[in-house]
Design an enzyme around this catalytic site. Structure first.
Site, short mmCIF file in Angstrom:
data_model
loop_
_atom_site.label_atom_id
_atom_site.label_comp_id
_atom_site.label_asym_id
_atom_site.label_seq_id
_atom_site.Cartn_x
_atom_site.Cartn_y
_atom_site.Cartn_z
N ASP A 150 -2.26 2.28 -4.72
CA ASP A 150 -3.52 2.81 -3.78
C ASP A 150 -4.62 1.83 -4.06
OD1 ASP A 150 -2.21 5.10 -3.24
OD2 ASP A 150 -2.93 6.31 -5.06
N HIS A 164 0.84 -1.17 0.03
CA HIS A 164 0.06 0.08 -0.15
C HIS A 164 0.90 1.37 -0.05
CE1 HIS A 164 -3.63 1.96 -0.04
NE2 HIS A 164 -4.22 1.65 1.00
#
Length: 401
Positions: free
Chosen positions: A376, A372
């Site tokens: 995204d 992450h």
């Protein structure tokens, strides 16, 4: 004259290894290219063979020792093998003359553990096979992993070892972790500690790709001499999704993001020693048949313990198929320094709603674990949606749409 036994080159950036097992002891005669020992690196097991005829004069590094590339681990007294063998033969003849003949038939001696590679011995033991009934196709008749696997597939060829009641002391077995297993453990833990791992899921209706495969699999195999599987569809779909979402094919290097404009796809393969991820190079430039052949070759080498460091190095993205073991859902762990891994699962018939009607369809859950820090949530979801779209409409893959 003595000839040194040294640790050979182990591949780019690999400087250390562990001696897994010596197959010879001091004083044993050897011939050129005869197996002396096996050494383990972080990813593969390699054989070290005799550089000349002779007798083992010295073993300076024993089983379990850590060694460096180019380090001396023993010596061979050159030219003594024939003499030693001759002496042994004379001794055997003398014993044959003096020993009385027994009326009771002599049992065929059991295969001693130390002539089997550790990985082969483990496979034989786990499957309760009698190694005396396994035909060895390796050097000097040695039993290879492939021989054991073939025996497992044809169980009548080997006699199962009878079950023995174990004492309390035998109920627990302590085994030293192999270098590969320690590396797997460390890398997976490092991945969890370093990356901000998030997993997103989707499901795929496999109806069309199954129908397409069933329609053309015989013709495909006849023309290309390789079976048409589902993995080639997923590899090609993954590449198209990586082109659409470049961040999934990128990695973090210090303060920089490195976007890769090539597609080396790692395909996870489970072996008795542990999980390895050989890499299909430039998979975007391959057709379906080339992908299937590459995967088949790498998987065979992995099961036989013949992968090289070059086969395992690099990789921009990985695919793991837990479905072959019956897994319905999982959260795969990223293979660092990559930023994503696709998890495939078992195809199972389920009731789904199609145009307002309930139908039974072959469905598969897929999972994307990603870092992450670089990818995204929207990108992760879009990546899986693209794969879903292409697998549910495989003609788009064939027409490059």
């Amino acid at each position: 004259m003595s000839v040194k036994i040294i640790v050979p080159s182990l591949g780019e950036s690999v400087t250390e290894a562990t001696i897994a097992k010596w197959y010879k002891k001091e004083g044993d005669p050897v011939k050129t290219d005869e197996l002396l020992l096996e050494i383990e690196t972080e990813k593969v097991t390699l054989e070290v063979n005799a550089p000349c005829d002779g007798t083992i004069g010295k073993i300076s590094k024993t089983d379990g020792a850590n060694v460096a590339v180019g380090e001396e681990i023993g010596e061979i007294n050159e030219g003594a093998a024939a003499n030693t063998a001759g002496t042994n033969n004379e001794s055997a003849k003398a014993q044959a003359v003096t020993q009385p003949t027994s009326e009771k038939p002599v049992e065929k001696p059991a295969v001693v553990n130390n002539i089997l590679a550790p990985s082969v011995q483990k496979l034989v033991t786990e499957n309760k096979l009698d190694p005396n009934n396994i035909k060895g196709t390796g050097r000097d008749g040695r039993i290879t992993k492939g021989d054991v696997l073939e025996t497992i597939n044809t169980p009548s060829a080997a006699t199962s070892t009878p079950t023995v009641n174990k004492t309390n002391e035998e109920r627990v077995q302590r085994v030293r972790m192999s270098r590969l297993r320690k590396t797997i453990a460390q890398r997976l833990k490092d991945s969890q500690n370093t990356a901000a791992i998030l997993t997103t899921f989707n499901e795929i209706d496999m109806s069309k790709v199954i129908a397409l495969r069933n329609q053309y699999k015989e013709e495909f195999e006849k023309k290309h001499l390789v079976k048409l599987g589902f993995m080639s569809f997923f590899v090609k779909a993954t590449i198209e999704a990586l082109k659409l979402i470049p961040s999934v094919n990128a990695e973090i290097d210090g303060d920089d993001l490195v976007y890769k404009n090539y597609y080396d796809i790692g395909v996870a393969v489970g072996t008795e020693q542990g999980l390895v991820v050989p890499v299909v190079r430039d998979a975007d430039k391959m057709g379906f048949a080339e992908v299937e052949k590459a995967i088949g070759t790498l998987a065979k080498k992995a099961r036989e313990g013949k992968l090289s460091m070059a086969d395992l190095s690099g990789g921009t993205f990985s695919i793991s198929n837990g479905g072959v073991y019956g897994s319905l859902l999982s959260t795969p762990i990223i293979n660092p320094p990559q930023s994503g891994i696709l998890g495939l699962h078992k195809t199972e018939e389920r009731a789904v709603v199609i145009d307002g009607k309930i139908e039974i369809r072959p469905m598969m859950y897929i999972a994307l674990s990603y870092d992450h820090r670089i990818i995204d949530g929207k990108e992760g979801v879009s990546f899986l949606v693209k794969i879903k779209e292409l697998i549910e409409n495989p003609e788009k893959l064939l027409l490059n749409l």
